[in-house]
Design a protein around this motif. Structure first.
Motif, PDB file in Angstrom:
ATOM      1  N   UNK A  44      92.192  53.638 158.274  1.00 29.65           N
ATOM      2  CA  UNK A  44      93.342  54.272 157.626  1.00 29.65           C
ATOM      3  C   UNK A  44      94.378  53.203 157.267  1.00 29.65           C
ATOM      4  N   UNK A  45      94.621  52.286 158.197  1.00 28.99           N
ATOM      5  CA  UNK A  45      95.589  51.213 157.955  1.00 28.99           C
ATOM      6  C   UNK A  45      95.105  50.325 156.803  1.00 28.99           C
ATOM      7  N   UNK A  46      93.809  49.988 156.816  1.00 24.42           N
ATOM      8  CA  UNK A  46      93.248  49.174 155.727  1.00 24.42           C
ATOM      9  C   UNK A  46      93.428  49.900 154.397  1.00 24.42           C
ATOM     10  N   UNK A  47      93.222  51.224 154.401  1.00 21.79           N
ATOM     11  CA  UNK A  47      93.380  52.019 153.194  1.00 21.79           C
ATOM     12  C   UNK A  47      94.819  52.021 152.703  1.00 21.79           C
ATOM     13  N   UNK A  48      95.773  52.126 153.636  1.00 22.33           N
ATOM     14  CA  UNK A  48      97.197  52.110 153.253  1.00 22.33           C
ATOM     15  C   UNK A  48      97.508  50.798 152.539  1.00 22.33           C
ATOM     16  N   UNK A 144      98.913  59.955 145.781  1.00 26.05           N
ATOM     17  CA  UNK A 144     100.028  59.566 146.637  1.00 26.05           C
ATOM     18  C   UNK A 144     101.260  59.201 145.836  1.00 26.05           C
ATOM     19  N   UNK A 145     101.047  58.671 144.622  1.00 29.78           N
ATOM     20  CA  UNK A 145     102.175  58.293 143.765  1.00 29.78           C
ATOM     21  C   UNK A 145     102.821  59.503 143.105  1.00 29.78           C
TER      22      UNK A 145
ATOM     23  N   UNK B  64      82.480  58.764 158.519  1.00 34.04           N
ATOM     24  CA  UNK B  64      83.882  59.208 158.521  1.00 34.04           C
ATOM     25  C   UNK B  64      84.884  58.108 158.212  1.00 34.04           C
ATOM     26  N   UNK B  65      84.550  56.876 158.579  1.00 36.13           N
ATOM     27  CA  UNK B  65      85.485  55.764 158.340  1.00 36.13           C
ATOM     28  C   UNK B  65      85.943  55.765 156.887  1.00 36.13           C
ATOM     29  N   UNK B  66      84.992  56.087 155.978  1.00 40.30           N
ATOM     30  CA  UNK B  66      85.287  56.037 154.545  1.00 40.30           C
ATOM     31  C   UNK B  66      86.339  57.080 154.171  1.00 40.30           C
ATOM     32  N   UNK B  67      86.312  58.220 154.856  1.00 36.52           N
ATOM     33  CA  UNK B  67      87.295  59.266 154.571  1.00 36.52           C
ATOM     34  C   UNK B  67      88.669  58.861 155.125  1.00 36.52           C
ATOM     35  N   UNK B  68      88.683  58.192 156.281  1.00 39.58           N
ATOM     36  CA  UNK B  68      89.954  57.643 156.790  1.00 39.58           C
ATOM     37  C   UNK B  68      90.495  56.602 155.807  1.00 39.58           C
ATOM     38  N   UNK B  69      89.580  55.800 155.268  1.00 41.46           N
ATOM     39  CA  UNK B  69      89.986  54.747 154.334  1.00 41.46           C
ATOM     40  C   UNK B  69      90.645  55.350 153.087  1.00 41.46           C
ATOM     41  N   UNK B  70      90.013  56.369 152.487  1.00 43.94           N
ATOM     42  CA  UNK B  70      90.599  56.937 151.261  1.00 43.94           C
ATOM     43  C   UNK B  70      91.882  57.725 151.570  1.00 43.94           C
ATOM     44  N   UNK B  71      91.962  58.322 152.759  1.00 43.15           N
ATOM     45  CA  UNK B  71      93.229  58.979 153.142  1.00 43.15           C
ATOM     46  C   UNK B  71      94.338  57.933 153.203  1.00 43.15           C
ATOM     47  N   UNK B  72      93.979  56.757 153.704  1.00 42.90           N
ATOM     48  CA  UNK B  72      94.944  55.653 153.729  1.00 42.90           C
ATOM     49  C   UNK B  72      95.380  55.255 152.333  1.00 42.90           C
ATOM     50  N   UNK B  74      95.694  57.141 149.746  1.00 42.57           N
ATOM     51  CA  UNK B  74      96.679  58.134 149.292  1.00 42.57           C
ATOM     52  C   UNK B  74      98.054  57.803 149.885  1.00 42.57           C
ATOM     53  N   UNK B  75      98.084  57.528 151.192  1.00 46.95           N
ATOM     54  CA  UNK B  75      99.354  57.211 151.856  1.00 46.95           C
ATOM     55  C   UNK B  75      99.941  55.923 151.270  1.00 46.95           C
ATOM     56  N   UNK B  76      99.074  54.928 151.059  1.00 45.38           N
ATOM     57  CA  UNK B  76      99.534  53.659 150.480  1.00 45.38           C
ATOM     58  C   UNK B  76     100.149  53.869 149.106  1.00 45.38           C
TER      59      UNK B  76
END
Lengths: 173, 188
Positions: A44-48, A144-145, B64-72, B74-76
Motif C-alpha cells: 500500500x505504501x509503495x502504491x501511495x 484519487x485526483x 492480494x498484494x496487487x490490490x493493496x498496491x492499486x489501493x495505494x 488511488x491514495x497517492x
C-alpha cells in the motif's frame, strides 16, 4: 473430488502466462512464507508513492498522452526511457549480487512468453490508452485526483478483462 | 524556491522516470513481486465474478498484494492532487490549437472536463472515449499479458523480447488511434 483435482491440474498446465503466481506449478517448491496480513501494507505504501509520482510527473494527464502519440513533446519518452534504464540497472544488480528479499528469499524473475496476444492485445490496449489518456496505473491515480468518472472507465476495463477471460480459448495466441 | 514549492511544481522527466523505475527493485526486494498494475483487473474478476471461467479460477487471495498496491495508487493520487498540486497544465501549442477546434479549452484538469464528466457518459463521444476506451484497456492489456508497467518497464528491464514487441504495439496502436481515429470521435 478426484475429477476436480485433475481439472485443476489441467488448468494449471494450460494457464502458462505466469502472471499469476498461484498458478505457477513450476514454483511449487518455493518456500512462500506466511505473513500476517499487515505485511501487505508495505505494498500500500509503495502504491501511495507510485501514485504521487504518476500525478507529479503528469503521466496521468490526458494531454501529455496526446502529445506523446503526436510526437509533440519529449516528456513521456523521457519518463518511460529513464524508468526502464533505472529498472534495468536495478535488475542487473539484483542478479549480479544475487540479492535476496527482506525475508531472505532469492529474488525470482519470470520470463514473458511470446504470443500473438502481445501484437493484437498490444494494438488494442494502445488504442484504449489514446482514448482514455491513461494506462491502468494512472486510471487508479486519477480516481484519487477527484476525476470520479474514471471509476466507470475502470469498471469498463474490468469488464474488458472479463470478456477476454471468457473468450480466451477462441482468440489467436 | 524551498523544497515544498519545488515538490508542488510538475516534476521533470529525469526525476519522475527513475522514481518510477525504482518500483521494480522495491517490489522485488519487498517480497518477490513483479511490478504490474493491469493484473489487478484480473484479480478483481477472480474475486467478484469468476463465473467458473478457467482464466479466473485461481487463488486470488495469494495475489492480494496487487490490490493493496492499486489501493495505494488511488491514495497517492489523492495526496498529490490535493497537497502537491500546481494548477493548469502547459500544453503544446499545436495540440491546444487542435483541441480548441473541437471545443476542448480547459487545461486545468488532468482529463479534459468537456469529455470526462458523468453527463457525457451518455453521449456517443463520451461513450466511445470512456466506456469503449476503458474496455480496450482491460481487454488489450490482458490479451497482451501486461500494460505499461508490466511489459514496458518490468519486462523491458528484464530484457524480455516479447515485452519489446508488446511495447512497440502499444505505441503503434496509440499512434494510429490518437492521429487518425480520435479526431473523428472528437468531431462528433
Amino acid at each position: 473430488m478426484h475429477t476436480e483435482q485433475v481439472q485443476d491440474n489441467i488448468i494449471a498446465i494450460w494457464n502458462t502466462d505466469f502472471e499469476v503466481r498461484s498458478l505457477d506449478q513450476a514454483g511449487s517448491n518455493e518456500s512462500e512464507q506466511q505473513h500476517p496480513w499487515w505485511h501487505l501494507l508495505k505494498y500500500l505504501v509503495a502504491g501511495i508513492f507510485f501514485g504521487i509520482v504518476l500525478v507529479k510527473s503528469e503521466v496521468v494527464v490526458w494531454f501529455r498522452i496526446q502529445e506523446m502519440f503526436r510526437f509533440q513533446s519529449f516528456h513521456m519518452y523521457g519518463v518511460l526511457g529513464s524508468a526502464v534504464i533505472t529498472a534495468a540497472i536495478s535488475v542487473f544488480l539484483i542478479k549480479k549480487f544475487k540479492a535476496r528479499t527482506i525475508y531472505g528469499e532469492p529474488v525470482k524473475f519470470y520470463p514473458k512468453k511470446f504470443s500473438k496476444g502481445q501484437v493484437f492485445g498490444g494494438l488494442l490496449f494502445g488504442t484504449g490508452w489514446a482514448f482514455t489518456g491513461a494506462c491502468p496505473g494512472p486510471l487508479y491515480s486519477l480516481v484519487g485526483s477527484g476525476v470520479t468518472v474514471i471509476l466507470v472507465v475502470i469498471l469498463s476495463a474490468i469488464a474488458g478483462t472479463w470478456v477476454y477471460g471468457r473468450f480466451r480459448e477462441k482468440l489467436p495466441h | 524556491m524551498n523544497f515544498g514549492e519545488w515538490l508542488s511544481q510538475p516534476w521533470p522527466w529525469y526525476v519522475a522516470g527513475p522514481l518510477i523505475g525504482l518500483m521494480v527493485p522495491v517490489l522485488l526486494l519487498a517480497g518477490n513481486k513483479s511490478f504490474g498494475v493491469s493484473s489487478s483487473f484480473r484479480h478483481i474478476c477472480a474475486a467478484c465474478v469468476p463465473a467458473k471461467i478457467p482464466f479466473f479460477k485461481y487463488d486470488w487471495k495469494k495475489e492480494q498484494w496487487n490490490l493493496f498496491f492499486v489501493a495505494g495508487i488511488v491514495i497517492g493520487g489523492f495526496v498529490a492532487f490535493n497537497y502537491l498540486n500546481s494548477g493548469a497544465y502547459a500544453i503544446d501549442e499545436r495540440l491546444s490549437a487542435e483541441l480548441q477546434a473541437y471545443g476542448i479549452a480547459n487545461f486545468e484538469s488532468p482529463s479534459p472536463t468537456e469529455i470526462f464528466n458523468w453527463q457525457s457518459l451518455f453521449t456517443l463521444k463520451g461513450f466511445l472515449m470512456m466506456i469503449v476506451g476503458g474496455f480496450l484497456v482491460g481487454f488489450g492489456t490482458r490479451y497482451a499479458g501486461g500494460c505499461t508497467s508490466g511489459h514496458s518497464i518490468m519486462g523491458l528491464s528484464n530484457l524480455q523480447w516479447p515485452s519489446l514487441v508488446a511495447t512497440c504495439c502499444f505505441m503503434i496502436g496509440g499512434l494510429i488511434a490518437a492521429n487518425f481515429i480520435l479526431p473523428l470521435i472528437l468531431k462528433l
